[in-house]
Design a protein around this motif. Structure first.
Motif, mmCIF file in Angstrom:
data_model
loop_
_atom_site.group_PDB
_atom_site.id
_atom_site.type_symbol
_atom_site.label_atom_id
_atom_site.label_comp_id
_atom_site.label_asym_id
_atom_site.label_seq_id
_atom_site.Cartn_x
_atom_site.Cartn_y
_atom_site.Cartn_z
ATOM 1 N N SER A 173 2.484 -0.185 -5.068
ATOM 2 C CA SER A 173 3.451 -0.875 -4.229
ATOM 3 C C SER A 173 3.752 -2.259 -4.772
ATOM 4 C CB SER A 173 2.902 -0.980 -2.803
ATOM 5 O OG SER A 173 3.638 -1.912 -2.044
ATOM 6 N N GLY A 230 2.786 5.521 -6.398
ATOM 7 C CA GLY A 230 1.450 5.135 -5.995
ATOM 8 C C GLY A 230 1.196 3.644 -5.971
ATOM 9 N N VAL A 267 -0.947 6.389 6.711
ATOM 10 C CA VAL A 267 -0.857 6.741 5.288
ATOM 11 C C VAL A 267 -1.424 8.135 5.043
ATOM 12 C CG1 VAL A 267 -1.637 6.142 2.963
ATOM 13 C CG2 VAL A 267 -0.906 4.348 4.533
ATOM 14 N N GLY A 299 0.780 -1.219 0.000
ATOM 15 C CA GLY A 299 0.000 0.000 0.000
ATOM 16 C C GLY A 299 0.813 1.269 0.000
ATOM 17 N N VAL A 300 2.105 1.170 0.273
ATOM 18 C CA VAL A 300 2.978 2.343 0.262
ATOM 19 C C VAL A 300 3.978 2.171 -0.875
ATOM 20 C CG1 VAL A 300 4.514 3.793 1.633
ATOM 21 C CG2 VAL A 300 2.724 2.473 2.765
ATOM 22 N N SER A 301 4.237 3.237 -1.611
ATOM 23 C CA SER A 301 5.020 3.126 -2.837
ATOM 24 C C SER A 301 6.400 3.754 -2.718
ATOM 25 C CB SER A 301 4.270 3.796 -3.996
ATOM 26 O OG SER A 301 5.098 3.901 -5.129
ATOM 27 N N ASP A 319 0.524 11.359 3.575
ATOM 28 C CA ASP A 319 0.018 12.071 2.403
ATOM 29 C C ASP A 319 -0.195 13.545 2.716
ATOM 30 O OD1 ASP A 319 -1.237 12.059 -0.336
ATOM 31 O OD2 ASP A 319 -2.950 12.753 0.843
ATOM 32 N N SER A 331 -4.435 4.042 0.837
ATOM 33 C CA SER A 331 -3.749 4.279 -0.443
ATOM 34 C C SER A 331 -4.729 4.284 -1.592
ATOM 35 C CB SER A 331 -2.681 3.202 -0.668
ATOM 36 O OG SER A 331 -1.678 3.265 0.321
#
Length: 338
Positions: free
Chosen positions: A202, A200, A322, A41-43, A326, A140
């Motif tokens: 992952s 964006g 998250v 979920g995190v890029s 952001d 995300s």
């Protein structure tokens, strides 16, 4: 006329060395990227974009072509007219070698550290782990869908296709895992590594969808244990047993950078918004993956009121993390992906 024995060729390679400050900066960015890519979920691609190295990273990856790799091999082989330091330096500079090596060093270090944490949590607190991942993925999805601004019919169809694809594959992840086949690991490596360079999206998320996330971290842990055992006792059994799967996954990643990543880049060039709508919708469909994993035979979680509360609270924490990141970051600039 210069003599062949004069050292003018050997002087070109050291000239490519960056300053210690620049190397440290790139290594730290690699640590951030590796940490981001280590959790679903995190890029890491977003980290590269925010830290200002995204364009340089894409250029360096694009420069690593089969022909250029062949030139590098010929330059260090005595079979092709002798070793040429000048040619080695030329190829190294063309692929921005010091930058890539330093960045990969930071990414690899972070992934190993994250992997040890994930492996421990997977054994002792899987509900907390996958609840956190659910929150990461859900938040995300909200952020990415907002950034994509899906409006046209082709974009809507692409988004629906991406969501359904991820949802269906997530339901089959345990079957893929149970095969334990090297081809599955090869494809997973190719897809995951390619996703790592996209803002964006992952790579770890795709591994969760394919049912290979905790499996590969466990194998990485076995591989590291095998190295330690080999150094201390001289036994190679553990190293060999885990090494083939780690090697196949890594090979898939290298092939993915040379093939899948380029295909995605061309798709962006031709159909930027449609391609992005499809890719980020994979995140939405992947919300099924953490729950499917906990329902698998490996965990067999009983969904009591207490379990659901624990999962939900951890998911909320993950989502907040998250959203906070952001808030302090910037919106994804789709034009920067080109």
């Amino acid at each position: 006329m210069e003599s062949p024995n004069e050292p003018h060729e050997t002087m070109t390679f050291p000239e490519t060395l960056p300053s210690p400050q620049e190397s440290l900066r790139v290594f730290l960015i690699g640590l951030l990227m590796g940490t981001a890519d280590g959790v679903p979920g995190v890029s890491g691609g977003t980290i590269a974009l925010l830290t200002g190295i995204y364009g340089r990273l894409l250029a360096a990856i694009a420069a690593v072509t089969p022909s250029r790799l062949g030139n590098g091999v010929r330059a260090v082989s005595p079979l092709y007219g002798g070793i040429s330091p000048a040619q080695v330096a030329r190829v190294w500079n063309e692929v921005d070698g010091w930058f890539l090596v330093t960045l990969l060093g930071g990414i690899s270090t972070a992934i190993i550290l994250v992997g040890q944490t994930v492996e421990w949590a997977n054994r002792h607190t899987p509900v907390l782990l996958f609840g956190l991942f659910f929150g990461f993925i859900g938040a995300s999805a909200v952020i990415l869908l907002r950034a994509a601004a899906i409006r046209t019919l082709p974009e809507i169809l692409a988004a629906i296709t991406g969501t359904v694809t991820a949802f269906v594959i997530s339901g089959q992840s345990q079957a893929l895992l149970e095969t334990g086949s090297l081809p599955v690991l090869f494809v997973a490596g190719a897809i995951a590594i390619s996703a790592m360079i996209l803002p964006g999206l992952s790579g770890s998320l795709l591994l969760v969808i394919l049912g290979q996330y905790t499996y590969m971290y466990a194998k990485l842990g076995d591989f590291l244990d095998g190295i330690s055992t080999a150094v201390t006792t001289g036994s190679l059994e553990t190293l060999v047993n885990a090494g083939d799967e780690v090697a196949i996954f890594t090979l898939g990643g290298l092939v993915g950078l040379l093939t899948v990543a380029r295909i995605i880049r061309r798709a962006f060039d031709a159909y930027q918004q449609i391609t992005y709508a499809f890719l980020i919708s994979l995140v939405l469909g992947a919300l099924r993956a953490p729950i499917t994993t906990l329902n698998s035979a490996e965990y067999s979680v009983t969904w009591s009121v207490s379990t659901i509360q624990t999962f939900a609270m951890t998911a909320l924490i993950g989502a907040l993390i998250v959203f906070i990141l952001d808030w302090y970051a910037v919106d994804i600039d789709l034009e920067a992906i080109r």
